[in-house]
Design a protein around this motif. Structure first.
Motif, PDB file in Angstrom:
ATOM      1  N   ARG A 152       0.998  18.301 -17.499  1.00 25.67           N
ATOM      2  CA  ARG A 152       1.410  17.235 -18.424  1.00 25.67           C
ATOM      3  C   ARG A 152       0.346  16.143 -18.407  1.00 25.67           C
ATOM      4  O   ARG A 152      -0.052  15.697 -17.321  1.00 25.67           O
ATOM      5  N   VAL A 153      -0.112  15.742 -19.569  1.00 23.67           N
ATOM      6  CA  VAL A 153      -1.172  14.725 -19.650  1.00 23.67           C
ATOM      7  C   VAL A 153      -0.745  13.638 -20.633  1.00 23.67           C
ATOM      8  O   VAL A 153       0.097  13.857 -21.508  1.00 23.67           O
ATOM      9  N   LEU A 154      -1.370  12.465 -20.487  1.00 26.63           N
ATOM     10  CA  LEU A 154      -1.021  11.354 -21.374  1.00 26.63           C
ATOM     11  C   LEU A 154      -1.371  11.684 -22.818  1.00 26.63           C
ATOM     12  O   LEU A 154      -0.578  11.485 -23.737  1.00 26.63           O
ATOM     13  N   SER A 155      -2.564  12.178 -23.024  1.00 21.00           N
ATOM     14  CA  SER A 155      -2.954  12.650 -24.360  1.00 21.00           C
ATOM     15  C   SER A 155      -4.192  13.522 -24.230  1.00 21.00           C
ATOM     16  O   SER A 155      -4.931  13.429 -23.244  1.00 21.00           O
ATOM     17  N   ALA A 156      -4.392  14.369 -25.218  1.00 21.40           N
ATOM     18  CA  ALA A 156      -5.570  15.239 -25.259  1.00 21.40           C
ATOM     19  C   ALA A 156      -5.854  15.549 -26.718  1.00 21.40           C
ATOM     20  O   ALA A 156      -4.936  15.614 -27.538  1.00 21.40           O
TER      21      ALA A 156
ATOM     22  N   TRP B 299      -6.653  22.068  -8.370  1.00 19.04           N
ATOM     23  CA  TRP B 299      -6.483  22.815  -9.615  1.00 19.04           C
ATOM     24  C   TRP B 299      -5.102  23.459  -9.652  1.00 19.04           C
ATOM     25  O   TRP B 299      -4.688  23.980  -8.637  1.00 19.04           O
ATOM     26  N   PRO B 300      -4.368  23.434 -10.772  1.00 19.65           N
ATOM     27  CA  PRO B 300      -4.730  22.861 -12.067  1.00 19.65           C
ATOM     28  C   PRO B 300      -4.241  21.421 -12.252  1.00 19.65           C
ATOM     29  O   PRO B 300      -4.493  20.831 -13.282  1.00 19.65           O
ATOM     30  N   ARG B 301      -3.559  20.851 -11.220  1.00 15.45           N
ATOM     31  CA  ARG B 301      -3.008  19.507 -11.420  1.00 15.45           C
ATOM     32  C   ARG B 301      -4.104  18.472 -11.677  1.00 15.45           C
ATOM     33  O   ARG B 301      -3.860  17.465 -12.340  1.00 15.45           O
ATOM     34  N   LEU B 302      -5.309  18.696 -11.208  1.00 15.80           N
ATOM     35  CA  LEU B 302      -6.375  17.714 -11.419  1.00 15.80           C
ATOM     36  C   LEU B 302      -6.637  17.468 -12.907  1.00 15.80           C
ATOM     37  O   LEU B 302      -7.197  16.438 -13.290  1.00 15.80           O
ATOM     38  N   LEU B 303      -6.206  18.407 -13.761  1.00 18.27           N
ATOM     39  CA  LEU B 303      -6.369  18.199 -15.209  1.00 18.27           C
ATOM     40  C   LEU B 303      -5.581  16.990 -15.684  1.00 18.27           C
ATOM     41  O   LEU B 303      -5.964  16.322 -16.647  1.00 18.27           O
ATOM     42  N   ARG B 304      -4.446  16.721 -15.018  1.00 11.13           N
ATOM     43  CA  ARG B 304      -3.634  15.563 -15.427  1.00 11.13           C
ATOM     44  C   ARG B 304      -4.488  14.305 -15.368  1.00 11.13           C
ATOM     45  O   ARG B 304      -4.526  13.509 -16.283  1.00 11.13           O
ATOM     46  N   ARG B 305      -5.145  14.133 -14.223  1.00 15.79           N
ATOM     47  CA  ARG B 305      -5.959  12.926 -14.067  1.00 15.79           C
ATOM     48  C   ARG B 305      -7.123  12.921 -15.070  1.00 15.79           C
ATOM     49  O   ARG B 305      -7.441  11.908 -15.667  1.00 15.79           O
ATOM     50  N   GLN B 306      -7.775  14.053 -15.242  1.00 15.92           N
ATOM     51  CA  GLN B 306      -8.966  14.072 -16.092  1.00 15.92           C
ATOM     52  C   GLN B 306      -8.648  13.731 -17.540  1.00 15.92           C
ATOM     53  O   GLN B 306      -9.476  13.161 -18.243  1.00 15.92           O
ATOM     54  N   PHE B 307      -7.444  14.093 -18.002  1.00  9.84           N
ATOM     55  CA  PHE B 307      -7.070  13.746 -19.376  1.00  9.84           C
ATOM     56  C   PHE B 307      -6.379  12.384 -19.468  1.00  9.84           C
ATOM     57  O   PHE B 307      -6.339  11.800 -20.537  1.00  9.84           O
ATOM     58  N   SER B 308      -5.827  11.889 -18.368  1.00  8.62           N
ATOM     59  CA  SER B 308      -4.975  10.695 -18.452  1.00  8.62           C
ATOM     60  C   SER B 308      -5.594   9.428 -17.886  1.00  8.62           C
ATOM     61  O   SER B 308      -5.180   8.329 -18.254  1.00  8.62           O
ATOM     62  N   ASP B 309      -6.547   9.575 -16.986  1.00  9.71           N
ATOM     63  CA  ASP B 309      -7.156   8.410 -16.333  1.00  9.71           C
ATOM     64  C   ASP B 309      -8.544   8.192 -16.942  1.00  9.71           C
ATOM     65  O   ASP B 309      -9.444   9.022 -16.756  1.00  9.71           O
ATOM     66  N   PRO B 310      -8.735   7.091 -17.676  1.00 12.15           N
ATOM     67  CA  PRO B 310     -10.018   6.898 -18.362  1.00 12.15           C
ATOM     68  C   PRO B 310     -11.202   6.718 -17.427  1.00 12.15           C
ATOM     69  O   PRO B 310     -12.345   6.747 -17.859  1.00 12.15           O
ATOM     70  N   THR B 311     -10.940   6.571 -16.116  1.00 12.56           N
ATOM     71  CA  THR B 311     -12.061   6.422 -15.173  1.00 12.56           C
ATOM     72  C   THR B 311     -12.478   7.766 -14.567  1.00 12.56           C
ATOM     73  O   THR B 311     -13.456   7.826 -13.819  1.00 12.56           O
ATOM     74  N   ALA B 312     -11.732   8.838 -14.875  1.00 13.09           N
ATOM     75  CA  ALA B 312     -12.010  10.131 -14.233  1.00 13.09           C
ATOM     76  C   ALA B 312     -12.743  11.067 -15.199  1.00 13.09           C
ATOM     77  O   ALA B 312     -12.210  11.383 -16.262  1.00 13.09           O
TER      78      ALA B 312
ATOM     79  N   GLY C  12       0.817  -1.218   0.000  1.00 16.95           N
ATOM     80  CA  GLY C  12       0.000   0.000   0.000  1.00 16.95           C
ATOM     81  C   GLY C  12       0.845   1.259   0.000  1.00 16.95           C
ATOM     82  O   GLY C  12       0.387   2.320   0.428  1.00 16.95           O
ATOM     83  N   ALA C  13       2.075   1.162  -0.516  1.00 13.54           N
ATOM     84  CA  ALA C  13       2.959   2.335  -0.509  1.00 13.54           C
ATOM     85  C   ALA C  13       2.564   3.376  -1.564  1.00 13.54           C
ATOM     86  O   ALA C  13       2.892   4.552  -1.432  1.00 13.54           O
ATOM     87  N   LEU C  14       1.884   2.926  -2.622  1.00 13.85           N
ATOM     88  CA  LEU C  14       1.440   3.863  -3.660  1.00 13.85           C
ATOM     89  C   LEU C  14       0.181   4.576  -3.178  1.00 13.85           C
ATOM     90  O   LEU C  14      -0.832   3.930  -2.892  1.00 13.85           O
ATOM     91  N   VAL C  15       0.244   5.880  -3.115  1.00  9.47           N
ATOM     92  CA  VAL C  15      -0.918   6.652  -2.662  1.00  9.47           C
ATOM     93  C   VAL C  15      -1.051   7.913  -3.516  1.00  9.47           C
ATOM     94  O   VAL C  15      -0.074   8.397  -4.090  1.00  9.47           O
ATOM     95  N   GLU C  16      -2.259   8.423  -3.599  1.00  8.43           N
ATOM     96  CA  GLU C  16      -2.461   9.689  -4.302  1.00  8.43           C
ATOM     97  C   GLU C  16      -1.839  10.811  -3.493  1.00  8.43           C
ATOM     98  O   GLU C  16      -2.022  10.864  -2.275  1.00  8.43           O
ATOM     99  N   SER C  17      -1.125  11.709  -4.173  1.00  4.58           N
ATOM    100  CA  SER C  17      -0.618  12.878  -3.461  1.00  4.58           C
ATOM    101  C   SER C  17      -1.764  13.885  -3.331  1.00  4.58           C
ATOM    102  O   SER C  17      -2.688  13.883  -4.142  1.00  4.58           O
ATOM    103  N   PRO C  18      -1.745  14.742  -2.305  1.00  6.67           N
ATOM    104  CA  PRO C  18      -2.856  15.673  -2.092  1.00  6.67           C
ATOM    105  C   PRO C  18      -3.106  16.570  -3.305  1.00  6.67           C
ATOM    106  O   PRO C  18      -4.238  16.930  -3.605  1.00  6.67           O
ATOM    107  N   GLU C  19      -2.025  16.894  -4.050  1.00  9.33           N
ATOM    108  CA  GLU C  19      -2.168  17.804  -5.195  1.00  9.33           C
ATOM    109  C   GLU C  19      -2.953  17.189  -6.353  1.00  9.33           C
ATOM    110  O   GLU C  19      -3.407  17.899  -7.246  1.00  9.33           O
ATOM    111  N   THR C  20      -3.125  15.858  -6.348  1.00 11.07           N
ATOM    112  CA  THR C  20      -3.782  15.184  -7.466  1.00 11.07           C
ATOM    113  C   THR C  20      -5.157  15.773  -7.761  1.00 11.07           C
ATOM    114  O   THR C  20      -5.571  15.873  -8.908  1.00 11.07           O
ATOM    115  N   SER C  21      -5.860  16.153  -6.707  1.00 12.99           N
ATOM    116  CA  SER C  21      -7.218  16.659  -6.920  1.00 12.99           C
ATOM    117  C   SER C  21      -7.309  18.172  -6.784  1.00 12.99           C
ATOM    118  O   SER C  21      -8.393  18.730  -6.649  1.00 12.99           O
TER     119      SER C  21
END
Ligand code: SF4
Ligand code: SF4
Length: 241
Positions: free
Chosen positions: A164-168, A64-77, A53-62
């Protein structure tokens, strides 16, 4: 994403799961995530099965504006701007009922980045600004368009540029008469922008089943590789075509 050094045993399981190589591990040491390189796709968290369980979300993940990374890169978000998942305005199959592909028009989609490459939003802005100057109209239902301060200029909100995002996918709606002006712009910017770009044009077939504007693309030295998606049972068009 963040790896808790107190919990990580250095087993190395998570390292190959990262599609952008943001997880590294010194020989025999704990693994670490490159905070700037991570696109917050959550692939490591969802699939690597970290035994401690060492992998955890960092607080900045959610935040703004870092939350854009997840929204463009994670197909579940889902995107906060459109409420939809994914990197564009929806599947090609729905474009004719949502009015994005109208008779007599062309929709051009440009996908920036991909696994292994990724893209900064600033790289997409270089294209959007150039296309806006050349008269392109951006798709209203697209999460990249939602990043713009003004869709007439194609400029993005300044605070998002280094994300930075996986793709957009940038999407524009044009008329056939704009092809001569816009295709050279796409080529020129794509050669300079420094990430992978693939682009495609979507049109509705003629009543006789013919593909319109193929001769225009050939004249502009764009290789045509036609493919089609047939839409069955999608109901009535939401807008008139
Ligand atoms: S899977 Fe977990 S324990 Fe193993 S290297 Fe990655 S973070 Fe560390
Ligand atoms: S969230 Fe995605 S980009 Fe970030 S470390 Fe995990 S796999 Fe790599």
């Amino acid at each position: 994403m963040y790896i808790d050094p107190q919990q990580c045993t250095g087993c190395g399981l998570c390292v190959p799961y990262c599609p952008v190589g943001a997880i590294s591990q010194e020989e025999g040491g704990v693994a670490t995530v490159d905070f700037d390189g991570c696109v917050e796709c959550s692939t490591c968290l969802r699939f690597a099965g970290c035994p401690t369980g060492a992998l955890v979300e960092s607080p900045e993940t959610s935040e703004w504006p870092r939350l854009l990374r997840r929204q463009f890169s994670d197909p579940t978000a889902p995107h906060s701007s459109t409420g939809r998942r994914g990197r564009a305005s929806g599947g090609v199959k729905t474009n004719d009922v949502t009015g994005q592909t109208r008779r007599g028009g062309i929709k051009i989609s440009m996908e920036f980045g991909r696994p292994g490459v990724a893209t900064r939003l600033s790289q997409i802005e270089k294209m959007s600004v150039a296309l806006a100057k050349a008269g392109a109209v951006f798709s209203a239902q697209n999460p990249v368009t939602a990043l713009m301060v003004d869709s007439a200029t194609g400029e993005f909100r300044p605070e998002v540029l280094e994300e930075r995002v996986l793709s957009a996918t940038l999407e524009i709606q044009i008329t056939p008469g704009q092809l001569d002006r816009l295709v050279p712009v796409i080529r020129d910017v794509a050669a300079k922008v420094g990430t992978a770009i693939s682009w495609s044009a979507t049109m509705r077939l003629g009543d006789d089943g013919s593909i319109p504007y193929l001769a225009d693309f050939e004249r502009l030295d764009v290789e045509a590789r036609p493919n089609a998606k047939v839409n069955l049972g999608m109901g009535r068009p939401l807008v008139a075509d």
